[in-house]
Structure formats: C-alpha cells, structure tokens
Design an enzyme around this catalytic site. Structure first.
Site, PDB file in Angstrom:
ATOM      1  N   ASP A   3      -8.616 -10.835  -7.843  1.00 11.17           N
ATOM      2  CA  ASP A   3      -7.786 -11.109  -9.066  1.00 11.17           C
ATOM      3  C   ASP A   3      -8.141 -10.018 -10.115  1.00 11.17           C
ATOM      4  O   ASP A   3      -9.297  -9.914 -10.501  1.00 11.17           O
ATOM      5  CB  ASP A   3      -7.878 -12.568  -9.475  1.00 11.17           C
ATOM      6  CG  ASP A   3      -7.178 -12.888 -10.830  1.00 11.17           C
ATOM      7  OD1 ASP A   3      -6.469 -11.913 -11.460  1.00 11.17           O
ATOM      8  OD2 ASP A   3      -6.960 -14.034 -11.063  1.00 11.17           O
TER       9      ASP A   3
ATOM     10  N   GLY B 105       0.989  -1.205  -0.208  1.00 11.58           N
ATOM     11  CA  GLY B 105      -0.152   0.209   0.097  1.00 11.58           C
ATOM     12  C   GLY B 105       0.612   1.117  -0.050  1.00 11.58           C
ATOM     13  O   GLY B 105       0.289   2.411   0.127  1.00 11.58           O
TER      14      GLY B 105
ATOM     15  N   TRP C 206       2.128   3.035  -2.826  1.00  7.54           N
ATOM     16  CA  TRP C 206       1.731   3.880  -3.776  1.00  7.54           C
ATOM     17  C   TRP C 206       0.438   4.442  -3.424  1.00  7.54           C
ATOM     18  O   TRP C 206      -0.037   5.641  -3.285  1.00  7.54           O
ATOM     19  CB  TRP C 206       1.764   3.157  -4.803  1.00  7.54           C
ATOM     20  CG  TRP C 206       2.984   3.025  -5.636  1.00  7.54           C
ATOM     21  CD1 TRP C 206       4.139   2.894  -4.920  1.00  7.54           C
ATOM     22  CD2 TRP C 206       3.165   3.041  -7.135  1.00  7.54           C
ATOM     23  NE1 TRP C 206       5.095   2.849  -5.982  1.00  7.54           N
ATOM     24  CE2 TRP C 206       4.749   2.945  -7.180  1.00  7.54           C
ATOM     25  CE3 TRP C 206       2.390   3.005  -8.119  1.00  7.54           C
ATOM     26  CZ2 TRP C 206       5.194   2.888  -8.456  1.00  7.54           C
ATOM     27  CZ3 TRP C 206       3.172   3.229  -9.464  1.00  7.54           C
ATOM     28  CH2 TRP C 206       4.485   2.974  -9.692  1.00  7.54           C
TER      29      TRP C 206
ATOM     30  N   LYS D  17       4.999  -0.624 -14.140  1.00  9.38           N
ATOM     31  CA  LYS D  17       6.605  -1.401 -13.869  1.00  9.38           C
ATOM     32  C   LYS D  17       6.648  -2.379 -14.837  1.00  9.38           C
ATOM     33  O   LYS D  17       5.752  -3.239 -15.187  1.00  9.38           O
ATOM     34  CB  LYS D  17       6.711  -1.813 -12.650  1.00  9.38           C
ATOM     35  CG  LYS D  17       8.018  -2.830 -12.385  1.00  9.38           C
ATOM     36  CD  LYS D  17       8.396  -2.687 -10.833  1.00  9.38           C
ATOM     37  CE  LYS D  17       7.588  -3.497  -9.942  1.00  9.38           C
ATOM     38  NZ  LYS D  17       7.883  -3.728  -8.616  1.00  9.38           N
TER      39      LYS D  17
ATOM     40  N   ASP E 144      -5.692  -5.444  -4.951  1.00  6.80           N
ATOM     41  CA  ASP E 144      -4.486  -6.461  -4.904  1.00  6.80           C
ATOM     42  C   ASP E 144      -5.220  -7.803  -4.518  1.00  6.80           C
ATOM     43  O   ASP E 144      -6.205  -7.931  -3.852  1.00  6.80           O
ATOM     44  CB  ASP E 144      -3.607  -5.914  -3.981  1.00  6.80           C
ATOM     45  CG  ASP E 144      -2.165  -6.696  -4.564  1.00  6.80           C
ATOM     46  OD1 ASP E 144      -1.191  -6.128  -4.923  1.00  6.80           O
ATOM     47  OD2 ASP E 144      -1.979  -8.028  -3.938  1.00  6.80           O
TER      48      ASP E 144
ATOM     49  N   ASP F  30       2.372  -0.749  -9.902  1.00  6.18           N
ATOM     50  CA  ASP F  30       3.688  -1.194  -9.620  1.00  6.18           C
ATOM     51  C   ASP F  30       3.817  -3.099  -9.277  1.00  6.18           C
ATOM     52  O   ASP F  30       4.513  -3.346  -8.632  1.00  6.18           O
ATOM     53  CB  ASP F  30       4.063  -0.405  -8.052  1.00  6.18           C
ATOM     54  CG  ASP F  30       5.593  -0.776  -7.851  1.00  6.18           C
ATOM     55  OD1 ASP F  30       6.330  -0.488  -8.844  1.00  6.18           O
ATOM     56  OD2 ASP F  30       5.846  -0.592  -6.627  1.00  6.18           O
TER      57      ASP F  30
END
Length: 200
Positions: free
Chosen positions: A94, A55, A57, A156, A75, A116
C-alpha cells in the site's frame, strides 16, 4: 481494463499493438506519447512508478532508461511475470503505508515520478472522480517529497471538479504544470493526465 471489457470487448488497435510489442497493457502508449511531447524521461534517471501493475509503464521505462538508470515500481498487486530487469526494484504493498514510504524513500531521490493508478470504478462518476482525486493527492505528495529539484511528474486523473485545484497545487511545486489527454486514451474514457515539469 475491467473484467467486463476483457470478456466482451474486441481488443482495439492499442491493445493489439501492446500485445505484439510485449507490453502487459495498452496504457504504455499513453506514457510514450506524454514523454514524446514533454521529454520527461532522461537517460540513466532514477524513476518512481506508482500503481504500476501489471507493468506496462515499468516495462517501457526499463527499455528506455539506459544502463545506469533504475526504476522503482510499487503496487498492491504483483507485476506480470514478464516484467523483470536488473534495473528494477519492485515493492508490493500500500502506497499509504509507512513501510512502503520508507522503502521508496531509501531508493530515491528521483528524477521522474509517474502514476497511472486508477481506483476500482463503481460506475458512479462522482464517486469514481473523488476516489481518483485521492490517488492524485497521494501521487503529488510522493512527487513533492521525493523528486530532485528539476524533476518531472505525471499522474492520471478522472476529469471532474478537482482538476483545476490539482493543477494549481502542481504550479506551486513545478516551474510548469498542465493537463494533457493522450490519443491512446479510450474515446469513452474521462481520464486525462496532469503534467509537472522541473520541480522548483
């Protein structure tokens, strides 16, 4: 950070700084640097944070988004208990599931999508890069589907053979797209970030 790093590595400058400033992980400074360079976050925006646990970000976004902004965070794993706000909507599940996609869609559209997320690494760079590419494709789908016109995106990616293809895909969606490696990335890491600015 892997369990091995947690057990055997002395916290570096960025990890110590994150702890002192109340962030769950050092990754927050990558987003901070990306935003400083590209001006991705606008006040009172609606932001989607993909692959957000623990957490960091999400925390940074909540601290900088403004009173009328909202962060939708997703997440497979729960966020750290310290991550909470009236401006936060969190879904645990998911990102490829229809249920999560429906929930995320209902809370959009978005001014900014960030991701990320990283796959569980195997130590095999070819496998890890391929798994990272699958996450990037998923994140690009969310950005293309759920961003407002003019919205921004960052994701990312593990450096490898697909980076140029992903950049080309972003250039078809955004006015500008480029790669960027923040200073806060570990020296030994082969991660970098793809940036998409101003969705067409």
């Amino acid at each position: 950070m892997s369990q091995r790093e947690n057990l055997y590595s002395k916290p570096d400058f960025w990890s110590q700084k994150a702890f002192k400033e109340g962030y769950p992980a050092r990754s927050v400074y990558k987003l901070q640097e990306i935003d400083k360079k590209f001006g991705m976050l606008k006040k009172n925006s609606v932001v989607l944070d993909l692959g957000s646990a623990p957490g960091s970000w999400t925390t940074w976004l909540l601290r900088n988004i403004g009173e009328k902004g909202k962060v939708v965070s997703v997440d497979l794993n729960p966020l750290s208990k310290s991550v909470k706000s009236e401006n936060l909507v969190f879904f645990q599940g998911d990102l490829l599931s229809e249920e999560i996609r429906k929930s995320v869609t209902e809370n959009g559209p978005y001014d900014l999508v960030v991701c990320d997320a990283a796959p569980l690494t195997t130590g095999n760079r070819i496998v890890d890069t391929a798994n990272s590419h699958a996450l990037v494709k998923m994140a690009i789908w969310y950005a293309q589907t759920m961003l407002h016109q003019g919205g921004n995106f960052c994701v990312k990616i593990f450096q490898g053979g697909n980076q140029q293809k992903d950049l080309q895909a972003l250039r078809e969606i955004f006015t500008s797209a480029k790669g960027f490696k923040p200073e806060a990335c570990r020296m030994t890491s082969f991660e970098t970030y793809l940036i998409g600015l101003q969705k067409k």
